[in-house]
Design a protein around this motif. Structure first.
Motif, PDB file in Angstrom:
ATOM      1  N   MET A   1      45.948  21.592 -18.254  1.00  0.00           N
ATOM      2  CA  MET A   1      46.314  21.101 -16.928  1.00  0.00           C
ATOM      3  C   MET A   1      45.215  21.352 -15.905  1.00  0.00           C
ATOM      4  O   MET A   1      45.152  20.694 -14.875  1.00  0.00           O
ATOM      5  CB  MET A   1      47.628  21.742 -16.471  1.00  0.00           C
ATOM      6  N   SER A   3      42.082  20.704 -16.144  1.00  0.00           N
ATOM      7  CA  SER A   3      41.182  19.555 -16.023  1.00  0.00           C
ATOM      8  C   SER A   3      41.789  18.461 -15.160  1.00  0.00           C
ATOM      9  O   SER A   3      41.082  17.804 -14.390  1.00  0.00           O
ATOM     10  CB  SER A   3      40.830  19.010 -17.413  1.00  0.00           C
ATOM     11  N   SER A   4      43.099  18.252 -15.246  1.00  0.00           N
ATOM     12  CA  SER A   4      43.725  17.228 -14.409  1.00  0.00           C
ATOM     13  C   SER A   4      43.670  17.616 -12.946  1.00  0.00           C
ATOM     14  O   SER A   4      43.451  16.763 -12.073  1.00  0.00           O
ATOM     15  CB  SER A   4      45.175  16.991 -14.850  1.00  0.00           C
ATOM     16  N   SER A   8      41.595  15.541 -10.043  1.00  0.00           N
ATOM     17  CA  SER A   8      42.260  15.103  -8.808  1.00  0.00           C
ATOM     18  C   SER A   8      41.502  15.609  -7.587  1.00  0.00           C
ATOM     19  O   SER A   8      41.399  14.911  -6.573  1.00  0.00           O
ATOM     20  CB  SER A   8      43.707  15.589  -8.775  1.00  0.00           C
ATOM     21  N   GLY A 224      52.042  18.896 -17.046  1.00  0.00           N
ATOM     22  CA  GLY A 224      51.392  18.642 -18.319  1.00  0.00           C
ATOM     23  C   GLY A 224      51.970  17.489 -19.101  1.00  0.00           C
ATOM     24  O   GLY A 224      51.614  17.278 -20.259  1.00  0.00           O
ATOM     25  N   SER A 225      52.825  16.698 -18.457  1.00  0.00           N
ATOM     26  CA  SER A 225      53.480  15.588 -19.152  1.00  0.00           C
ATOM     27  C   SER A 225      52.519  14.425 -19.392  1.00  0.00           C
ATOM     28  O   SER A 225      51.411  14.381 -18.844  1.00  0.00           O
ATOM     29  CB  SER A 225      54.668  15.086 -18.332  1.00  0.00           C
ATOM     30  N   LYS A 226      52.964  13.468 -20.206  1.00  0.00           N
ATOM     31  CA  LYS A 226      52.164  12.271 -20.450  1.00  0.00           C
ATOM     32  C   LYS A 226      51.974  11.472 -19.168  1.00  0.00           C
ATOM     33  O   LYS A 226      50.920  10.859 -18.964  1.00  0.00           O
ATOM     34  CB  LYS A 226      52.833  11.408 -21.519  1.00  0.00           C
ATOM     35  N   ARG A 227      52.990  11.485 -18.322  1.00  0.00           N
ATOM     36  CA  ARG A 227      52.862  10.761 -17.050  1.00  0.00           C
ATOM     37  C   ARG A 227      51.763  11.367 -16.181  1.00  0.00           C
ATOM     38  O   ARG A 227      51.049  10.643 -15.476  1.00  0.00           O
ATOM     39  CB  ARG A 227      54.205  10.773 -16.308  1.00  0.00           C
ATOM     40  N   GLU A 228      51.637  12.678 -16.233  1.00  0.00           N
ATOM     41  CA  GLU A 228      50.567  13.325 -15.463  1.00  0.00           C
ATOM     42  C   GLU A 228      49.206  12.871 -15.967  1.00  0.00           C
ATOM     43  O   GLU A 228      48.299  12.578 -15.185  1.00  0.00           O
ATOM     44  CB  GLU A 228      50.696  14.842 -15.578  1.00  0.00           C
ATOM     45  N   TRP A 229      49.044  12.780 -17.285  1.00  0.00           N
ATOM     46  CA  TRP A 229      47.772  12.343 -17.838  1.00  0.00           C
ATOM     47  C   TRP A 229      47.513  10.866 -17.573  1.00  0.00           C
ATOM     48  O   TRP A 229      46.364  10.453 -17.394  1.00  0.00           O
ATOM     49  CB  TRP A 229      47.736  12.635 -19.336  1.00  0.00           C
ATOM     50  N   THR A 232      46.054  10.848 -14.313  1.00  0.00           N
ATOM     51  CA  THR A 232      44.726  11.459 -14.303  1.00  0.00           C
ATOM     52  C   THR A 232      43.641  10.475 -14.724  1.00  0.00           C
ATOM     53  O   THR A 232      42.527  10.501 -14.198  1.00  0.00           O
ATOM     54  CB  THR A 232      44.707  12.688 -15.228  1.00  0.00           C
ATOM     55  N   LEU A 233      43.950   9.596 -15.661  1.00  0.00           N
ATOM     56  CA  LEU A 233      42.947   8.654 -16.167  1.00  0.00           C
ATOM     57  C   LEU A 233      42.363   7.754 -15.074  1.00  0.00           C
ATOM     58  O   LEU A 233      41.139   7.670 -14.928  1.00  0.00           O
ATOM     59  CB  LEU A 233      43.535   7.820 -17.300  1.00  0.00           C
TER      60      LEU A 233
END
Length: 254
Positions: A1, A3-4, A8, A224-229, A232-233
């Motif tokens: 987390m 890195s995200s 940001s 740390g969810s997929k939605r957070e990533w 982040t992309l």
């Protein structure tokens, strides 16, 4: 987390300061300041998690890092408590301003050396390059941080006048990211205001305004969810775009 959060912070700094790409233009700076500030903001976005014994910052210095993180965790009431609040934001910005007064003018120099600001730049830069895996070891990360600090020392006294804003932007980016998760943050800590009794039982209220005083707009799900990533992309793409455009202005086409 980590890195995200760092991504940001860098993206937020580009949005606030860049002039070479579409941005908010709230605090426009020279492209060179955008480039250095992006690393600093990325590192500053890790500061709220200094209250966790296993965070990136806790591993930055052998033994001392974990000791410091443990102390912060205890003093702030645990992870996602005091360090994730407006009070902590004000404290960090105030401390950064205070560091700007730690300076010395050697005999024969025409400007003071900004040792306090240079130290802040070194630390945040080291945190950023390590958590983003731009380097493999902490020793290399601190070497990169030292090079950034040397650049600050060699520059004039106003070269990093933007540093308190940069630290604040990175810190706020982290808080916003955590507000968008189910866990939320106690933004008004140490106050522990609860929702009024007559609306406390409504599902939407209990999700946004939690019993422990934390606030959340849980569109990203759990931390740390997929939605957070998925968020982040595009932030990473925007940050890279902005930094690439700023680098072209500074260095010209390669």
């Amino acid at each position: 987390m980590g890195s995200s959060h760092a991504i940001s912070g860098a993206a937020a700094w580009v949005a606030v300061t860049a002039t070479a790409v579409p941005a908010l233009g709230l605090y426009p700076l020279a492209p060179s300041a955008v480039l250095l500030g992006a690393l600093v903001a990325a590192g500053a976005a890790l500061l709220p998690d200094a209250d966790h014994h296993n965070a990136t910052i806790a591993h930055s210095v052998p033994v001392l890092g974990k000791v410091a993180a443990g102390a912060v965790e205890t003093l702030s009431g645990g992870h996602r408590h005091g360090m994730h609040s407006l009070l902590a934001l004000v404290g960090v910005i105030t401390a950064t301003i205070g560091l700007s007064f730690v300076q010395w003018t050697p005999q024969g120099w025409d400007h003071p050396l900004q040792f306090g600001s240079a130290a802040a730049v070194a630390a945040c830069t080291a945190f950023a390059v390590k958590v983003l895996t731009l380097v493999k070891s902490w020793s290399t990360a601190w070497l990169v941080g030292a090079l950034a600090a040397a650049a600050v020392l060699a520059s004039g006294p106003h070269a990093v006048s933007w540093l308190p804003v940069c630290i604040g932007v990175g810190f706020v980016a982290h808080l916003i990211g955590d507000v968008l998760t189910v866990e939320g943050v106690p933004i008004l800590w140490p106050l522990r205001w609860r929702a009024p009794r007559f609306v406390r039982g409504l599902p939407i209220v209990s999700q946004v305004w939690k019993a422990n005083g934390s606030f959340a707009i849980p569109i990203l799900g759990h931390a740390g969810s997929k939605r957070e990533w998925l968020l982040t992309l595009p932030l990473a793409c925007y940050a890279l775009w902005g930094l690439g455009a700023s680098a072209l202005v500074v260095y010209g086409p390669i």
